[in-house]
Design a protein around this motif. Structure first.
Motif, PDB file in Angstrom:
ATOM      1  N   LEU A  66      47.967 -92.079 -15.951  1.00 56.13           N
ATOM      2  CA  LEU A  66      49.351 -91.487 -16.031  1.00 56.13           C
ATOM      3  C   LEU A  66      49.843 -90.873 -14.919  1.00 56.13           C
ATOM      4  O   LEU A  66      51.117 -90.993 -14.548  1.00 56.13           O
ATOM      5  CB  LEU A  66      49.497 -90.908 -17.362  1.00 56.13           C
ATOM      6  CG  LEU A  66      49.176 -91.444 -18.894  1.00 56.13           C
ATOM      7  CD1 LEU A  66      49.491 -90.475 -19.800  1.00 56.13           C
ATOM      8  CD2 LEU A  66      50.251 -92.614 -18.930  1.00 56.13           C
ATOM      9  N   ALA A  67      49.068 -90.033 -14.313  1.00 54.09           N
ATOM     10  CA  ALA A  67      49.459 -89.507 -13.182  1.00 54.09           C
ATOM     11  C   ALA A  67      50.010 -90.388 -11.994  1.00 54.09           C
ATOM     12  O   ALA A  67      50.724 -90.146 -11.027  1.00 54.09           O
ATOM     13  CB  ALA A  67      48.422 -88.570 -12.491  1.00 54.09           C
TER      14      ALA A  67
ATOM     15  N   PHE B 289      47.081-103.032 -14.695  1.00 46.43           N
ATOM     16  CA  PHE B 289      47.334-103.886 -15.967  1.00 46.43           C
ATOM     17  C   PHE B 289      48.160-103.316 -17.025  1.00 46.43           C
ATOM     18  O   PHE B 289      49.186-103.935 -17.755  1.00 46.43           O
ATOM     19  CB  PHE B 289      45.863-103.917 -16.941  1.00 46.43           C
ATOM     20  CG  PHE B 289      45.817-104.662 -18.121  1.00 46.43           C
ATOM     21  CD1 PHE B 289      45.831-106.072 -18.097  1.00 46.43           C
ATOM     22  CD2 PHE B 289      45.777-103.966 -19.056  1.00 46.43           C
ATOM     23  CE1 PHE B 289      45.773-106.698 -19.338  1.00 46.43           C
ATOM     24  CE2 PHE B 289      45.889-104.644 -20.424  1.00 46.43           C
ATOM     25  CZ  PHE B 289      45.850-105.937 -20.606  1.00 46.43           C
ATOM     26  N   TYR B 290      48.295-101.873 -16.856  1.00 41.08           N
ATOM     27  CA  TYR B 290      49.049-101.049 -18.078  1.00 41.08           C
ATOM     28  C   TYR B 290      50.557-100.769 -17.426  1.00 41.08           C
ATOM     29  O   TYR B 290      51.523-100.464 -18.156  1.00 41.08           O
ATOM     30  CB  TYR B 290      48.235 -99.836 -18.286  1.00 41.08           C
ATOM     31  CG  TYR B 290      47.249 -99.979 -19.161  1.00 41.08           C
ATOM     32  CD1 TYR B 290      47.346-100.573 -20.553  1.00 41.08           C
ATOM     33  CD2 TYR B 290      45.982 -99.879 -18.824  1.00 41.08           C
ATOM     34  CE1 TYR B 290      46.197-100.841 -21.497  1.00 41.08           C
ATOM     35  CE2 TYR B 290      44.806 -99.994 -19.530  1.00 41.08           C
ATOM     36  CZ  TYR B 290      44.884-100.577 -20.920  1.00 41.08           C
ATOM     37  OH  TYR B 290      44.005-100.878 -21.764  1.00 41.08           O
TER      38      TYR B 290
ATOM     39  N   ALA C 132      54.999-103.215 -14.523  1.00 42.32           N
ATOM     40  CA  ALA C 132      54.928-104.564 -13.663  1.00 42.32           C
ATOM     41  C   ALA C 132      54.052-105.503 -14.041  1.00 42.32           C
ATOM     42  O   ALA C 132      54.118-106.632 -14.255  1.00 42.32           O
ATOM     43  CB  ALA C 132      54.959-104.317 -12.243  1.00 42.32           C
ATOM     44  N   GLY C 133      52.827-104.982 -14.453  1.00 46.57           N
ATOM     45  CA  GLY C 133      51.732-105.823 -14.947  1.00 46.57           C
ATOM     46  C   GLY C 133      51.966-106.359 -16.343  1.00 46.57           C
ATOM     47  O   GLY C 133      51.663-107.394 -16.592  1.00 46.57           O
ATOM     48  N   VAL C 134      52.459-105.504 -17.206  1.00 47.78           N
ATOM     49  CA  VAL C 134      52.778-105.891 -18.630  1.00 47.78           C
ATOM     50  C   VAL C 134      53.773-106.993 -18.528  1.00 47.78           C
ATOM     51  O   VAL C 134      53.596-107.825 -19.144  1.00 47.78           O
ATOM     52  CB  VAL C 134      53.353-104.643 -19.445  1.00 47.78           C
ATOM     53  CG1 VAL C 134      53.761-105.081 -20.625  1.00 47.78           C
ATOM     54  CG2 VAL C 134      52.122-103.673 -19.581  1.00 47.78           C
ATOM     55  N   GLN C 135      55.039-107.061 -17.808  1.00 49.32           N
ATOM     56  CA  GLN C 135      55.875-108.031 -17.660  1.00 49.32           C
ATOM     57  C   GLN C 135      55.093-109.238 -16.976  1.00 49.32           C
ATOM     58  O   GLN C 135      55.630-110.292 -17.489  1.00 49.32           O
ATOM     59  CB  GLN C 135      56.953-107.466 -16.581  1.00 49.32           C
ATOM     60  CG  GLN C 135      57.814-106.106 -17.293  1.00 49.32           C
ATOM     61  CD  GLN C 135      58.322-106.611 -18.625  1.00 49.32           C
ATOM     62  OE1 GLN C 135      59.000-107.608 -19.021  1.00 49.32           O
ATOM     63  NE2 GLN C 135      58.004-105.650 -19.588  1.00 49.32           N
TER      64      GLN C 135
ATOM     65  N   ASP D 204      55.170 -94.618 -15.697  1.00 51.36           N
ATOM     66  CA  ASP D 204      55.684 -95.680 -16.477  1.00 51.36           C
ATOM     67  C   ASP D 204      55.133 -96.296 -17.653  1.00 51.36           C
ATOM     68  O   ASP D 204      55.598 -96.904 -18.501  1.00 51.36           O
ATOM     69  CB  ASP D 204      56.402 -96.665 -15.520  1.00 51.36           C
ATOM     70  CG  ASP D 204      55.241 -97.567 -14.578  1.00 51.36           C
ATOM     71  OD1 ASP D 204      54.458 -96.748 -13.944  1.00 51.36           O
ATOM     72  OD2 ASP D 204      55.035 -98.704 -15.193  1.00 51.36           O
ATOM     73  N   ILE D 205      53.940 -96.098 -17.379  1.00 55.79           N
ATOM     74  CA  ILE D 205      52.691 -96.525 -18.520  1.00 55.79           C
ATOM     75  C   ILE D 205      53.114 -95.735 -19.813  1.00 55.79           C
ATOM     76  O   ILE D 205      52.825 -96.423 -20.871  1.00 55.79           O
ATOM     77  CB  ILE D 205      51.238 -96.311 -18.105  1.00 55.79           C
ATOM     78  CG1 ILE D 205      50.913 -97.350 -16.936  1.00 55.79           C
ATOM     79  CG2 ILE D 205      50.319 -96.712 -19.283  1.00 55.79           C
ATOM     80  CD1 ILE D 205      49.661 -96.807 -16.249  1.00 55.79           C
ATOM     81  N   ALA D 206      53.558 -94.681 -19.567  1.00 54.58           N
ATOM     82  CA  ALA D 206      53.900 -93.872 -20.935  1.00 54.58           C
ATOM     83  C   ALA D 206      55.108 -94.274 -21.506  1.00 54.58           C
ATOM     84  O   ALA D 206      55.276 -93.810 -22.721  1.00 54.58           O
ATOM     85  CB  ALA D 206      53.600 -92.413 -20.666  1.00 54.58           C
ATOM     86  N   GLU D 207      55.949 -95.092 -20.926  1.00 48.94           N
ATOM     87  CA  GLU D 207      57.431 -95.565 -21.345  1.00 48.94           C
ATOM     88  C   GLU D 207      57.129 -96.332 -22.673  1.00 48.94           C
ATOM     89  O   GLU D 207      56.424 -97.397 -22.462  1.00 48.94           O
ATOM     90  CB  GLU D 207      57.986 -95.897 -20.317  1.00 48.94           C
ATOM     91  CG  GLU D 207      58.236 -94.964 -19.196  1.00 48.94           C
ATOM     92  CD  GLU D 207      59.202 -95.795 -18.095  1.00 48.94           C
ATOM     93  OE1 GLU D 207      59.292 -96.838 -18.008  1.00 48.94           O
ATOM     94  OE2 GLU D 207      59.338 -95.165 -17.038  1.00 48.94           O
ATOM     95  N   GLY D 208      57.990 -95.926 -23.615  1.00 47.83           N
ATOM     96  CA  GLY D 208      57.930 -96.772 -24.920  1.00 47.83           C
ATOM     97  C   GLY D 208      56.708 -96.934 -25.666  1.00 47.83           C
ATOM     98  O   GLY D 208      56.708 -97.762 -26.546  1.00 47.83           O
ATOM     99  N   SER D 209      55.859 -95.774 -25.435  1.00 51.21           N
ATOM    100  CA  SER D 209      54.628 -96.033 -26.396  1.00 51.21           C
ATOM    101  C   SER D 209      54.242 -94.848 -26.707  1.00 51.21           C
ATOM    102  O   SER D 209      54.260 -93.511 -25.571  1.00 51.21           O
ATOM    103  CB  SER D 209      53.703 -96.875 -25.502  1.00 51.21           C
ATOM    104  OG  SER D 209      52.568 -96.699 -26.366  1.00 51.21           O
TER     105      SER D 209
END
Length: 591
Positions: A77-78, A319-320, A323-326, A82-87
């Protein structure tokens, strides 16, 4: 294989409605031999038929990443907020998709505890053929459920990627696509024995990440904070019962098998049998385990529709992050949901071209290796310890294999030099004993002589590329070897005659680096693992010292007895057998 068309949902648990999803905990999936595996299933709130994204493995479907791997979660997360966005992150597990980011887009997320792990009973036997057969059954089961649209895709990192190569080669009828994110393919060459040298990773991994999640570990382990249930339960078994419910340690099997035999062949799929669309996503810095598999699997897969993506950074952040998720959603949305995601315009190869300072430029390509590659031999000079375009002869150089080895440098360039592709070296080596282990590191130094290191998948400071070869395993498979990718048979031991030089063709794993003006590229020839000399990176809760190769070490005394591998080696520079490094130079106008 079992017929699942008569499956019903009568025995399934009641759905829990939370965080915009219908969640089914501990759903039973029957196997043909009577064992019942357990899965957690995350569905959209609205009734309907949806594409399924599945993962199957031993890391505990009920263990959130931030509970089981808190320090890794915090670092991730540091590095990528953006990994924390929407979850909420409550359901985000190690190396599999976050359902809170996938279910809103019309996917069903299925996590299956593998046989003998987590909530699934049975004999624990990681990476076994039985696991692959179980995954086949899970795919077919999911395709026939009333909430499924008949198409199942696989997605996940590492373990959850490796088994994709294997099950896809069995051609489950309802498997529609695989997203192999940092996943080894060749059990012997990619993971167990690098160049024939035993890698210690599996011993550490099994005790640290697998045994504490064995089914029946129960009260000794974690509880799922979302359900309150034991992650590796429901029962708590005795130590004796646990031991009786698992096969031997994988590391013991590998140590006792120095040559490539049926044990490794069984765990290495014939990927030419894969027919489904595939996305192979590799990491330049994953050299000790997955990098080679993503390239070799992509090249050898029989799929007519296949794509290669290669990135840098850690094992999990790419992965998380968004950009990776999309990227994953565009691929799986196209093939599982039939949506226009733009994937039909995706280039066959997409590379994150690497520069110092973790700077990457995304570049679209059409093939691998790149057709415009200028394969260039840089010959090692024993007199100046440099590399140049002309073959060099001279006095041989002896070195201590337990030291820092020999370093041969390219002259600093006046302009950028891009190296992107597979790398190989030809060396002429002798030993005072009947064998020698060669460890090669491609390294970069700035104008002040300070080494430039990069974030790797399992170590925050890694060199550009690594290669390995045990001299007694030098026999080449002439039908599969390429000038830029030697391929060794590993089917017989060819001992050295002490003091007698032999030619070694050594594979160095694919890489990408744009060398800036004034920087120096170097080849380090060693007799032990690369070590940058900066000490341990000191990451919180890291189970091993991080000195440049992460957990992928090669120092087991049973495999590398000092009497054989700690004695003096010599690099030779004979007329007609001059050593060289073969680099994939990309013309500067394309950088």
């Amino acid at each position: 294989m079992q017929d699942h068309h008569a499956s019903t949902t009568a025995s399934e648990p009641t759905a829990v409605h939370a965080d915009g999803m219908r969640i089914l905990w501990d759903v039973p999936i029957p196997m043909p031999d009577g064992i019942t595996l357990r899965a957690d299933i995350f569905l959209p709130e609205a009734e309907g038929q949806y594409a399924a994204v599945m993962s199957y493995g031993p890391y505990g479907k009920g263990l959130p990443l931030q509970v089981g791997y808190r320090s890794a979660w915090d670092r991730m997360l540091a590095a990528a907020p953006d990994i924390a966005e929407g979850s909420s992150g409550k359901y985000q597990n190690w190396e599999v998709v976050d359902p809170e980011k996938w279910v809103p887009d019309g996917f069903v997320c299925i996590r299956v505890d593998s046989r003998g792990a987590g909530r699934s009973p049975g004999v624990l036997d990681p990476a076994s053929t039985q696991e692959v057969l179980d995954l086949y059954e899970c795919i077919e089961w999911a395709a026939t459920q009333p909430w499924g649209n008949g198409k199942v895709g696989l997605n996940g990192i590492s373990y959850y990627a490796i088994n994709q190569w294997r099950v896809a080669a069995l051609r489950p009828p309802h498997l529609a696509a695989i997203c192999v994110w940092e996943g080894a393919m060749d059990r012997y060459r990619d993971a167990a024995r690098h160049g024939g040298i035993y890698c210690e990773f599996s011993a550490n991994w099994y005790g640290r990440q697998v045994l504490p999640l064995q089914h029946g570990y129960g009260e000794r382990g974690h509880r799922n904070p979302n359900t309150g249930e034991l992650v590796s339960g429901p029962e708590t078994l005795s130590d004796e019962a646990l031991a009786a419910s698992r096969m031997s340690r994988p590391s013991n099997d590998v140590l006792s098998r120095p040559l490539l035999d049926d044990y490794y062949r069984e765990k290495t799929p014939d990927v030419s049998r894969i027919e489904v669309p595939l996305l192979s996503a590799g990491n330049w810095g994953g050299m000790g385990l997955h990098t080679r598999g993503n390239f070799e699997g992509y090249l050898a897969a029989g799929s007519r529709q296949k794509w290669l993506e290669v990135h840098g950074d850690s094992h999990f952040t790419p992965f998380y992050r968004n950009a990776g998720v999309q990227l994953q959603k565009r691929f799986l949305g196209h093939f599982l949901q039939g949506r226009d995601t733009g994937w039909d315009r995706q280039p066959a190869v997409q590379l994150h071209i690497r520069r110092p300072g973790e700077h990457f430029t995304i570049r679209d390509e059409q093939e691998w290796p790149l057709a415009r590659t200028q394969w260039t031999r840089y010959h090692l000079d024993p007199n100046t310890r440099t590399m140049g375009r002309s073959p060099c002869t001279g006095t041989s150089i002896a070195y201590d294999p337990m030291g820092d080895g020999l370093l041969f440098k390219l002259p600093p360039s006046a302009q950028e030099l891009e190296i992107t592709g597979p790398v190989a070296a030809r060396l002429v080596v002798s030993s005072l004993t009947a064998d020698a282990d060669l460890f090669l590191a491609l390294r970069l130094f700035d104008p002040d002589g300070k080494e430039v290191l990069f974030i790797g998948s399992n170590d925050p400071r890694v060199p550009i590329a690594l290669g390995w070869l045990r001299a007694s395993h030098r026999k080449l498979d002439v039908g599969r070897s390429l000038p830029y990718r030697p391929y060794h048979t590993h089917d017989e031991v060819q001992p050295l005659v002490p003091g007698e030089p032999v030619v070694l063709d050594i594979e160095i794993l694919p890489t990408s680096i744009v060398v800036p003006p004034g920087h120096t590229l170097a080849l380090n020839v060693r007799g032990r693992d690369f070590d940058h000399g900066l000490g341990d990176a000191g990451l919180q809760n890291a189970p091993y010292a991080m000195t440049g190769v992460g957990p992928f070490r090669h120092g087991d005394p049973q495999d590398r007895p000092q009497a054989v591998f700690a004695t003096e080696n010599t690099l030779h520079f004979e007329p007609g057998r001059e050593p060289y490094l073969l680099l994939p130079v990309i013309p500067s106008h394309a950088a």
